[in-house]
Design a protein around this motif. Structure first.
Motif, PDB file in Angstrom:
ATOM      1  N   ALA A   6     -39.155 -19.910  38.277  1.00 45.55           N
ATOM      2  CA  ALA A   6     -40.490 -19.374  38.567  1.00 45.55           C
ATOM      3  C   ALA A   6     -40.492 -17.855  38.410  1.00 45.55           C
ATOM      4  O   ALA A   6     -39.450 -17.224  38.254  1.00 45.55           O
ATOM      5  N   PHE A   7     -41.699 -17.302  38.440  1.00 43.21           N
ATOM      6  CA  PHE A   7     -41.866 -15.847  38.474  1.00 43.21           C
ATOM      7  C   PHE A   7     -42.506 -15.464  39.798  1.00 43.21           C
ATOM      8  O   PHE A   7     -43.262 -16.240  40.373  1.00 43.21           O
ATOM      9  N   GLU A   8     -42.192 -14.267  40.224  1.00 48.56           N
ATOM     10  CA  GLU A   8     -42.751 -13.777  41.479  1.00 48.56           C
ATOM     11  C   GLU A   8     -43.362 -12.403  41.232  1.00 48.56           C
ATOM     12  O   GLU A   8     -42.762 -11.576  40.552  1.00 48.56           O
ATOM     13  N   SER A   9     -44.547 -12.184  41.789  1.00 49.25           N
ATOM     14  CA  SER A   9     -45.105 -10.830  41.778  1.00 49.25           C
ATOM     15  C   SER A   9     -44.658 -10.162  43.051  1.00 49.25           C
ATOM     16  O   SER A   9     -44.897 -10.672  44.137  1.00 49.25           O
ATOM     17  N   THR A  10     -44.023  -9.017  42.912  1.00 52.25           N
ATOM     18  CA  THR A  10     -43.483  -8.325  44.076  1.00 52.25           C
ATOM     19  C   THR A  10     -44.099  -6.937  44.176  1.00 52.25           C
ATOM     20  O   THR A  10     -44.193  -6.226  43.180  1.00 52.25           O
ATOM     21  N   GLN A  11     -44.509  -6.593  45.378  1.00 46.83           N
ATOM     22  CA  GLN A  11     -44.990  -5.240  45.633  1.00 46.83           C
ATOM     23  C   GLN A  11     -43.843  -4.427  46.203  1.00 46.83           C
ATOM     24  O   GLN A  11     -43.164  -4.889  47.116  1.00 46.83           O
ATOM     25  N   ILE A  12     -43.676  -3.232  45.708  1.00 47.61           N
ATOM     26  CA  ILE A  12     -42.675  -2.338  46.310  1.00 47.61           C
ATOM     27  C   ILE A  12     -43.461  -1.290  47.097  1.00 47.61           C
ATOM     28  O   ILE A  12     -44.301  -0.587  46.530  1.00 47.61           O
TER      29      ILE A  12
ATOM     30  N   THR B 211     -25.909 -21.615  38.530  1.00 46.89           N
ATOM     31  CA  THR B 211     -24.815 -21.109  39.353  1.00 46.89           C
ATOM     32  C   THR B 211     -23.790 -20.330  38.532  1.00 46.89           C
ATOM     33  O   THR B 211     -22.735 -19.969  39.020  1.00 46.89           O
ATOM     34  N   GLY B 212     -24.100 -20.107  37.258  1.00 45.43           N
ATOM     35  CA  GLY B 212     -23.217 -19.310  36.419  1.00 45.43           C
ATOM     36  C   GLY B 212     -23.954 -18.068  35.964  1.00 45.43           C
ATOM     37  O   GLY B 212     -24.732 -17.495  36.703  1.00 45.43           O
ATOM     38  N   LYS B 213     -23.694 -17.662  34.733  1.00 48.26           N
ATOM     39  CA  LYS B 213     -24.385 -16.483  34.226  1.00 48.26           C
ATOM     40  C   LYS B 213     -25.754 -16.874  33.687  1.00 48.26           C
ATOM     41  O   LYS B 213     -25.901 -17.922  33.076  1.00 48.26           O
ATOM     42  N   PRO B 214     -26.739 -16.014  33.883  1.00 55.47           N
ATOM     43  CA  PRO B 214     -28.016 -16.267  33.221  1.00 55.47           C
ATOM     44  C   PRO B 214     -27.920 -15.842  31.754  1.00 55.47           C
ATOM     45  O   PRO B 214     -27.182 -14.927  31.425  1.00 55.47           O
ATOM     46  N   VAL B 215     -28.634 -16.536  30.883  1.00 55.14           N
ATOM     47  CA  VAL B 215     -28.647 -16.164  29.475  1.00 55.14           C
ATOM     48  C   VAL B 215     -30.073 -15.838  29.064  1.00 55.14           C
ATOM     49  O   VAL B 215     -30.968 -16.661  29.216  1.00 55.14           O
ATOM     50  N   ALA B 216     -30.273 -14.648  28.558  1.00 53.25           N
ATOM     51  CA  ALA B 216     -31.592 -14.261  28.063  1.00 53.25           C
ATOM     52  C   ALA B 216     -31.406 -13.743  26.651  1.00 53.25           C
ATOM     53  O   ALA B 216     -31.629 -12.583  26.367  1.00 53.25           O
ATOM     54  N   ALA B 217     -30.946 -14.614  25.770  1.00 56.79           N
ATOM     55  CA  ALA B 217     -30.652 -14.211  24.396  1.00 56.79           C
ATOM     56  C   ALA B 217     -31.880 -14.445  23.515  1.00 56.79           C
ATOM     57  O   ALA B 217     -32.842 -15.086  23.921  1.00 56.79           O
ATOM     58  N   ASN B 218     -31.818 -13.942  22.292  1.00 54.71           N
ATOM     59  CA  ASN B 218     -32.885 -14.274  21.344  1.00 54.71           C
ATOM     60  C   ASN B 218     -32.718 -15.705  20.864  1.00 54.71           C
ATOM     61  O   ASN B 218     -33.687 -16.394  20.604  1.00 54.71           O
TER      62      ASN B 218
ATOM     63  N   ILE C 170     -31.062 -29.873  34.920  1.00 52.92           N
ATOM     64  CA  ILE C 170     -31.981 -28.862  35.462  1.00 52.92           C
ATOM     65  C   ILE C 170     -31.250 -27.563  35.802  1.00 52.92           C
ATOM     66  O   ILE C 170     -31.756 -26.472  35.558  1.00 52.92           O
ATOM     67  N   GLN C 171     -30.022 -27.665  36.318  1.00 52.89           N
ATOM     68  CA  GLN C 171     -29.283 -26.444  36.688  1.00 52.89           C
ATOM     69  C   GLN C 171     -28.872 -25.656  35.449  1.00 52.89           C
ATOM     70  O   GLN C 171     -28.755 -24.440  35.488  1.00 52.89           O
ATOM     71  N   HIS C 172     -28.607 -26.381  34.378  1.00 52.84           N
ATOM     72  CA  HIS C 172     -28.235 -25.673  33.149  1.00 52.84           C
ATOM     73  C   HIS C 172     -29.467 -24.976  32.570  1.00 52.84           C
ATOM     74  O   HIS C 172     -29.429 -23.796  32.247  1.00 52.84           O
ATOM     75  N   LEU C 173     -30.566 -25.732  32.489  1.00 56.44           N
ATOM     76  CA  LEU C 173     -31.779 -25.187  31.888  1.00 56.44           C
ATOM     77  C   LEU C 173     -32.287 -23.965  32.645  1.00 56.44           C
ATOM     78  O   LEU C 173     -32.769 -23.008  32.049  1.00 56.44           O
ATOM     79  N   ALA C 174     -32.180 -24.012  33.968  1.00 55.30           N
ATOM     80  CA  ALA C 174     -32.675 -22.888  34.771  1.00 55.30           C
ATOM     81  C   ALA C 174     -32.032 -21.588  34.314  1.00 55.30           C
ATOM     82  O   ALA C 174     -32.694 -20.566  34.214  1.00 55.30           O
TER      83      ALA C 174
ATOM     84  N   VAL D 192     -30.735 -20.809  31.360  1.00 53.30           N
ATOM     85  CA  VAL D 192     -30.830 -20.388  29.959  1.00 53.30           C
ATOM     86  C   VAL D 192     -32.275 -20.311  29.472  1.00 53.30           C
ATOM     87  O   VAL D 192     -32.541 -19.903  28.347  1.00 53.30           O
ATOM     88  N   SER D 193     -33.217 -20.677  30.351  1.00 58.06           N
ATOM     89  CA  SER D 193     -34.602 -20.800  29.904  1.00 58.06           C
ATOM     90  C   SER D 193     -35.229 -19.485  29.483  1.00 58.06           C
ATOM     91  O   SER D 193     -36.203 -19.461  28.754  1.00 58.06           O
ATOM     92  N   ALA D 194     -34.653 -18.370  29.933  1.00 56.41           N
ATOM     93  CA  ALA D 194     -35.239 -17.087  29.547  1.00 56.41           C
ATOM     94  C   ALA D 194     -34.906 -16.721  28.102  1.00 56.41           C
ATOM     95  O   ALA D 194     -35.393 -15.721  27.593  1.00 56.41           O
ATOM     96  N   SER D 195     -34.093 -17.527  27.434  1.00 58.02           N
ATOM     97  CA  SER D 195     -33.785 -17.255  26.031  1.00 58.02           C
ATOM     98  C   SER D 195     -35.005 -17.574  25.172  1.00 58.02           C
ATOM     99  O   SER D 195     -35.725 -18.527  25.434  1.00 58.02           O
ATOM    100  N   LYS D 196     -35.200 -16.774  24.129  1.00 59.20           N
ATOM    101  CA  LYS D 196     -36.449 -16.904  23.364  1.00 59.20           C
ATOM    102  C   LYS D 196     -36.482 -18.175  22.517  1.00 59.20           C
ATOM    103  O   LYS D 196     -37.433 -18.934  22.571  1.00 59.20           O
ATOM    104  N   THR D 197     -35.432 -18.417  21.738  1.00 56.17           N
ATOM    105  CA  THR D 197     -35.413 -19.610  20.887  1.00 56.17           C
ATOM    106  C   THR D 197     -34.201 -20.449  21.253  1.00 56.17           C
ATOM    107  O   THR D 197     -33.094 -19.923  21.366  1.00 56.17           O
TER     108      THR D 197
END
Ligand SMILES: Cc1cc2nc3c(=O)[nH]c(=O)nc-3n(C[C@H](O)[C@H](O)[C@H](O)COP(=O)(O)OP(=O)(O)OC[C@H]3O[C@@H](n4cnc5c(N)ncnc54)[C@H](O)[C@@H]3O)c2cc1C
Ligand SMILES: Nc1ncnc2c1ncn2[C@@H]1O[C@H](COP(=O)(O)O)[C@@H](O)[C@H]1O
Lengths: 248, 319
Positions: free
Chosen positions: B137-143, B248-255, B266-270, B272-277
């Motif tokens: 998910a995404f969260e809007s956070t106020q600082i 529970t490992g490293k997040p992947v946000a690759a192209n 589900i744990q794997h997808l969570a 790596v989902s920020a990867s573009k393709t």
């Protein structure tokens, strides 16, 4: 050695994440809560120190009464006592402030927190506790030995690892690799029975103001359908990656 | 009042993330109507920063900072923030920046938002969008504090060029004794780290055993990619823990993320989902990963991967 393990009470990794109240609150309906996985690695290492080096292990959570089953689970795994700071966890800083206070009052030598929690996912509490208590700090910790008041730790870095030496009092951000997966313990009947008799102390929070506030949540946009490419036609895949996705 | 950005370097050379956080800092500075100051520690040549919107560079040169140390680095950045009367500090999501950010937050009494994926949606109240629930998910956070720290997710904002020259100024902060001493560093210099990678090639239990990773490494080589794996693969000791990606490992946000013989739990997808393709190669057309992928090949990895390597080599030769 007195060890404090910070336990965050989080939705099980298989949970579907939903929100209520106009997307401002996490919907805990039907969600199973567990010890944050990174904290479980830390707790397991703490048990090793208890058994091999005679340390005492206290677990602590900042939260409402709803989190007590999670603390009881940590006691069933083998912690000696539990503390719950009686306030809802709002942001990373206010949680860290409560934990730092417990740490100072109890005079702990080693404070173990997870690298990050899988709910708020801030990755800020361990470092802030270290900053607030002026203890040494090793994040992404995948190895820890303590000898007297000196400590040797291994930290995972991007693309490798490094070995550091430091001293107690120490805060670590624990993660997978700190102990073997096969060493993680599932509470047995005896542990569960004993946990009922172990002390769970409720302490009132110190004054603290949240620095950040969560205002709303949203879920990622649903994904379009997959484009299947025939295994005999990989030229097409290469071409799609080059021309359509523009990633190679 | 300028926005301060910590531009990270390695062996004197800026990381790609340094240019991304500089681009981000520029966007914030535009919103606030101010300038961008970068703090660079032992960087050899800072001229490239101007291209990404930096107006001024505070150059710190000190051998005591040759090896990364969270406490000392946090102290140096704090002193720079105070010198510049900064209200917003921008950092990357590298392991080092995430390590020092909470210490800096305590030092500056600043509110800190990590894993931020977009420029602030509002500057008063200061509101940013970040990932939460390990990318589910995404969260809007106020600082709400006077000074704010933003940790930008890797590859989330991208690079934005702007024309300009950065002026450079020597800065000599005090470097405190840190209490944590690096004894040795063990880092594969010939491999791309997952956090820095634009392309990640990842293998799962479908590859049957560690002896079959040759083709994964070869595919990664052809693409200049990092290698990664699913959790059971690292639990079984087929691959090092550092390669485990997911919730529970490293997040992947690759192209580009190529998943081979990975079912898509589900744990794997969570993670790596920020990867573009995302590309999936799996024998089972029902594997859940196909629902989360952009491109898929239903087929045996032991046939598809070697063939794909040949095709990519031919493609690269033409480029
Ligand atoms: C608390 C917790 C945390 C977890 N965290 C993570 C995490 O962070 N990251 C993570 O990855 N997992 C995590 N998991 C584990 C996760 O639930 C799955 O078990 C795991 O991701 C499965 O790994 P896999 O896809 O490699 O293996 P499998 O599920 O066994 O899948 C193997 C796949 O390979 C395919 N296959 C078989 N042979 C071939 C072939 N010749 N060619 C092509 N494909 C083939 C199969 O069809 C299958 O889809 C976690 C689990 C728990 C309980
Ligand atoms: N409410 C809490 N009570 C006790 N410990 C916590 C709490 N929240 C976070 N922590 C600890 O801080 C770590 C990192 O959390 P976070 O900064 O939220 O990602 C967790 O793994 C826990 O060890």
């Amino acid at each position: 050695m007195k060890i404090l393990v910070c336990i965050s009470h989080v939705p099980d990794t298989t949970s579907k994440i939903n929100f209520t109240e106009d997307n401002t609150k996490f919907d805990s309906n039907g969600v199973q809560f567990v010890i944050n996985p990174n904290d479980e690695f830390g707790l397991t290492r703490a048990m090793w120190f208890k058994e091999k080096q005679g340390a005492s292990v206290t677990v602590v959570n900042v939260g409402t009464a709803e989190t007590e089953p999670t603390l009881r689970k940590a006691l069933a795994i083998g912690a000696d006592e539990a503390i719950r700071v009686n306030t809802a966890a709002t942001d990373g800083f206010s949680v860290a402030k409560q934990l730092a206070n417990v740490a100072k009052e109890g005079g702990y030598d080693l404070i173990i927190a997870g690298r990050e929690s899988i709910d708020y996912n801030g990755g800020m509490v361990p470092g802030m506790v270290a900053g607030l208590t002026e203890a040494h700090f090793v994040n992404n910790c995948i190895g820890l030995e303590v000898d007297g008041t000196s400590a040797k730790a291994i930290r995972e870095i991007d693309g490798g690892k490094e070995t550091v030496s430091t001293a107690l009092p120490l805060v670590i951000g624990s993660q997978k690799g700190l102990v073997e997966e096969s060493d993680l313990r599932i509470p047995n009947m005896r542990g569960i029975m004993m946990a009922r008799k172990k002390p769970l102390t409720i302490v009132e929070p110190v004054a603290s103001e949240a620095e950040t506030a969560s205002v709303a949540f949203e879920k990622p946009a649903p994904k379009g359908a997959v484009t299947l490419v025939d295994a005999d036609n990989l030229d097409e895949l290469v071409s799609l990656l080059h021309k359509e996705a523009k990633v190679i | 009042m300028s926005v301060l950005v910590y531009t990270e370097s390695e062996q004197g050379t800026f990381k790609k993330a340094a240019f991304e956080v500089a681009s981000y800092a520029k966007a914030v500075a535009n919103q606030l109507g101010t300038t961008v100051t970068a703090i660079a520690i032992n960087a050899k040549d800072t001229s490239a920063l101007g291209t990404y919107g930096v107006d001024k560079v505070l150059n710190v040169t000190n051998t005591a900072l040759d090896k990364f140390n969270a406490n000392s680095y946090a102290s140096v950045i704090k002193q720079a923030a105070e010198k510049e009367s900064t209200k917003v500090v921008v950092l990357s999501s590298s392991a080092d920046s995430k390590y020092l950010a909470p210490l800096l937050a305590v030092g500056l009494s600043a509110g800190y938002a990590s894993n931020v994926v977009e420029a602030p949606s509002n500057t008063s109240p200061f509101t940013v969008k970040r990932t939460a629930f390990t990318n589910k998910a995404f969260e809007s956070t106020q600082i709400n504090t006077d000074v704010k720290i933003i940790g930008v997710s890797n590859n989330a904002f991208g690079l934005e060029e702007s024309s300009g020259d950065a002026s450079a100024e020597e800065f000599s902060p005090e470097v405190p004794n840190s209490g944590v001493t690096v004894e040795s560093v063990d880092k594969a210099t010939d491999k791309v780290a997952i956090a820095d990678a634009e392309i990640v090639v990842s293998g799962g239990r479908g590859l049957k055993g560690p002896e079959n990773w040759g083709m994964i490494e070869e595919l990664a080589d052809v693409l200049g990619a990092a290698t990664a794996c699913s959790k059971p693969v690292s639990d079984l000791g087929w691959r090092p823990h550092g390669e485990h990606v997911g919730q529970t490992g490293k997040p992947v946000a690759a192209n580009l993320y190529i998943a081979i013989g990975i079912s898509g739990a589900i744990q794997h997808l969570a993670g790596v989902s920020a990867s573009k393709t995302k590309v999936v190669i799996n024998t089972d057309p029902e594997a859940p990963f196909f629902k989360a992928a952009d491109y898929g090949v239903v087929g045996d990895a032991f046939e598809v991967v070697p063939a794909l390597i040949e095709k990519l080599k031919a493609f690269k030769a033409q480029q």
